[in-house]
Design a protein around this motif. Structure first.
Motif, mmCIF file in Angstrom:
data_model
loop_
_atom_site.group_PDB
_atom_site.id
_atom_site.type_symbol
_atom_site.label_atom_id
_atom_site.label_comp_id
_atom_site.label_asym_id
_atom_site.label_seq_id
_atom_site.Cartn_x
_atom_site.Cartn_y
_atom_site.Cartn_z
ATOM 1 N N ALA A 12 -54.120 16.348 60.261
ATOM 2 C CA ALA A 12 -54.796 15.234 59.597
ATOM 3 C C ALA A 12 -56.186 15.013 60.182
ATOM 4 N N GLU A 13 -57.080 14.601 59.334
ATOM 5 C CA GLU A 13 -58.458 14.297 59.743
ATOM 6 C C GLU A 13 -58.480 13.145 60.754
ATOM 7 N N TYR A 14 -57.653 12.133 60.511
ATOM 8 C CA TYR A 14 -57.590 10.984 61.419
ATOM 9 C C TYR A 14 -56.143 10.514 61.518
ATOM 10 N N VAL A 15 -55.720 10.235 62.736
ATOM 11 C CA VAL A 15 -54.396 9.677 63.005
ATOM 12 C C VAL A 15 -54.623 8.475 63.922
ATOM 13 N N THR A 16 -53.996 7.370 63.607
ATOM 14 C CA THR A 16 -54.166 6.185 64.453
ATOM 15 C C THR A 16 -53.557 6.449 65.831
ATOM 16 N N PRO A 17 -54.084 5.792 66.846
ATOM 17 C CA PRO A 17 -53.517 5.986 68.183
ATOM 18 C C PRO A 17 -52.006 5.719 68.234
ATOM 19 N N GLN A 18 -51.537 4.662 67.598
ATOM 20 C CA GLN A 18 -50.107 4.349 67.626
ATOM 21 C C GLN A 18 -49.286 5.430 66.920
ATOM 22 N N ASP A 19 -49.826 5.975 65.830
ATOM 23 C CA ASP A 19 -49.119 7.049 65.129
ATOM 24 C C ASP A 19 -49.098 8.328 65.965
ATOM 25 N N MET A 20 -50.196 8.587 66.669
ATOM 26 C CA MET A 20 -50.228 9.753 67.558
ATOM 27 C C MET A 20 -49.126 9.649 68.605
ATOM 28 N N LEU A 21 -49.081 8.501 69.248
ATOM 29 C CA LEU A 21 -48.127 8.304 70.336
ATOM 30 C C LEU A 21 -46.686 8.332 69.826
ATOM 31 N N ALA A 22 -46.452 7.720 68.663
ATOM 32 C CA ALA A 22 -45.105 7.724 68.088
ATOM 33 C C ALA A 22 -44.694 9.142 67.699
ATOM 34 N N GLU A 23 -45.618 9.911 67.149
ATOM 35 C CA GLU A 23 -45.314 11.287 66.769
ATOM 36 C C GLU A 23 -44.995 12.141 67.997
ATOM 37 N N LEU A 24 -45.761 11.970 69.054
ATOM 38 C CA LEU A 24 -45.489 12.716 70.287
ATOM 39 C C LEU A 24 -44.156 12.291 70.904
ATOM 40 N N ARG A 25 -43.838 11.017 70.776
ATOM 41 C CA ARG A 25 -42.531 10.535 71.274
ATOM 42 C C ARG A 25 -41.407 11.277 70.557
ATOM 43 N N GLU A 26 -41.502 11.375 69.251
ATOM 44 C CA GLU A 26 -40.470 12.060 68.461
ATOM 45 C C GLU A 26 -40.460 13.558 68.742
ATOM 46 N N ASP A 27 -41.628 14.157 68.933
ATOM 47 C CA ASP A 27 -41.697 15.587 69.255
ATOM 48 C C ASP A 27 -41.043 15.877 70.604
ATOM 49 N N ASN A 28 -41.259 15.004 71.573
ATOM 50 C CA ASN A 28 -40.600 15.172 72.876
ATOM 51 C C ASN A 28 -39.096 15.002 72.739
ATOM 52 N N LYS A 29 -38.668 14.111 71.864
ATOM 53 C CA LYS A 29 -37.232 13.919 71.615
ATOM 54 C C LYS A 29 -36.634 15.190 71.012
ATOM 55 N N ILE A 30 -37.340 15.800 70.089
ATOM 56 C CA ILE A 30 -36.881 17.062 69.492
ATOM 57 C C ILE A 30 -36.807 18.146 70.565
ATOM 58 N N LEU A 31 -37.831 18.220 71.412
ATOM 59 C CA LEU A 31 -37.832 19.198 72.495
ATOM 60 C C LEU A 31 -36.622 18.998 73.405
ATOM 61 N N ILE A 32 -36.322 17.759 73.730
ATOM 62 C CA ILE A 32 -35.167 17.462 74.582
ATOM 63 C C ILE A 32 -33.884 17.983 73.927
ATOM 64 N N GLY A 33 -33.726 17.738 72.644
ATOM 65 C CA GLY A 33 -32.543 18.223 71.932
ATOM 66 C C GLY A 33 -32.451 19.750 71.960
ATOM 67 N N ASN A 34 -33.579 20.415 71.790
ATOM 68 C CA ASN A 34 -33.589 21.878 71.819
ATOM 69 C C ASN A 34 -33.329 22.410 73.232
ATOM 70 N N LEU A 35 -33.811 21.702 74.231
ATOM 71 C CA LEU A 35 -33.521 22.089 75.615
ATOM 72 C C LEU A 35 -32.028 21.927 75.916
ATOM 73 N N ARG A 36 -31.429 20.867 75.406
ATOM 74 C CA ARG A 36 -29.991 20.655 75.616
ATOM 75 C C ARG A 36 -29.172 21.776 74.971
ATOM 76 N N LYS A 37 -29.584 22.210 73.780
ATOM 77 C CA LYS A 37 -28.887 23.319 73.108
ATOM 78 C C LYS A 37 -29.013 24.599 73.939
ATOM 79 N N ALA A 38 -30.208 24.843 74.480
ATOM 80 C CA ALA A 38 -30.401 26.025 75.339
ATOM 81 C C ALA A 38 -29.547 25.896 76.598
ATOM 82 N N HIS A 39 -29.437 24.692 77.130
ATOM 83 C CA HIS A 39 -28.606 24.460 78.312
ATOM 84 C C HIS A 39 -27.141 24.766 78.004
#
Length: 180
Positions: free
Chosen positions: A114-141
């Motif tokens: 996106a051309e512009y993302v609000t700071p709160q949307d950026m942070l919320a999106e990264l929060r969800e991406d880290n949550k997805i990463l955690i789930g994928n790490l658990r599956k690898a574990h």
């Protein structure tokens, strides 16, 4: 030629035929499955790193400094594990990612162009991406447990802890407080 010379020659020929075949006590199936899972996690980590840096570079607003520094810290932490993941794949006898195309094909982290993302949307999106990463790490574990790969499992436990900390910080920043 002596028996020992013949054996050395045979080992040399074997190494030349498969120069990247790192010796391991894991089965070929375990190496394939674990290497595949770790390469997918590595792709996720690279994608999350780029997205975090993107948001770091394009942050704006009244909390710019705090968010900019936080995302810089997060991106450094994320990038720091890429080499550990790739080297673990090699240690267990696998091959690692070789291109941006492979990363794009394997990652489960969504792009944000996106051309512009609000700071709160950026942070919320990264929060969800880290949550997805955690789930994928658990599956690898779980896969590590199945193949009794305690060394990889141990590393993954640390990466989960780091990702949970990032998610916690991002959650607290993006949490909407009700004022009553």
């Amino acid at each position: 030629m002596s028996k020992s010379d013949a054996k050395r020659e045979q080992q040399l020929q074997k190494r030349r035929a498969a120069p990247l075949a790192t010796p391991t006590d894991l089965s070929p199936k375990a190496t394939r499955d674990l290497g595949g899972a770790l390469n997918a996690v590595l792709a996720d980590v690279f994608a999350l790193y780029i997205k975090t840096k993107n948001f770091h570079w394009h942050m704006s607003g009244p909390h710019f400094r705090d968010y900019h520094l936080l995302l810089d810290e997060h991106s450094d932490q994320i990038f720091a594990i890429t080499d550990d993941i790739a080297e673990r794949v090699r240690k267990i006898g696998g091959r690692t990612l070789t291109s941006i195309g492979q990363i794009a094909k394997l990652t489960r982290v969504e792009n944000n162009d996106a051309e512009y993302v609000t700071p709160q949307d950026m942070l919320a999106e990264l929060r969800e991406d880290n949550k997805i990463l955690i789930g994928n790490l658990r599956k690898a574990h779980d896969l590590c447990d199945e193949y009794h790969d305690v060394a990889t499992a141990s590393l993954i436990e640390n990466w989960i802890d780091e990702a949970e900390r990032r998610m916690w910080f991002l959650f607290e920043i993006t949490r909407v407080h009700s004022e009553s």
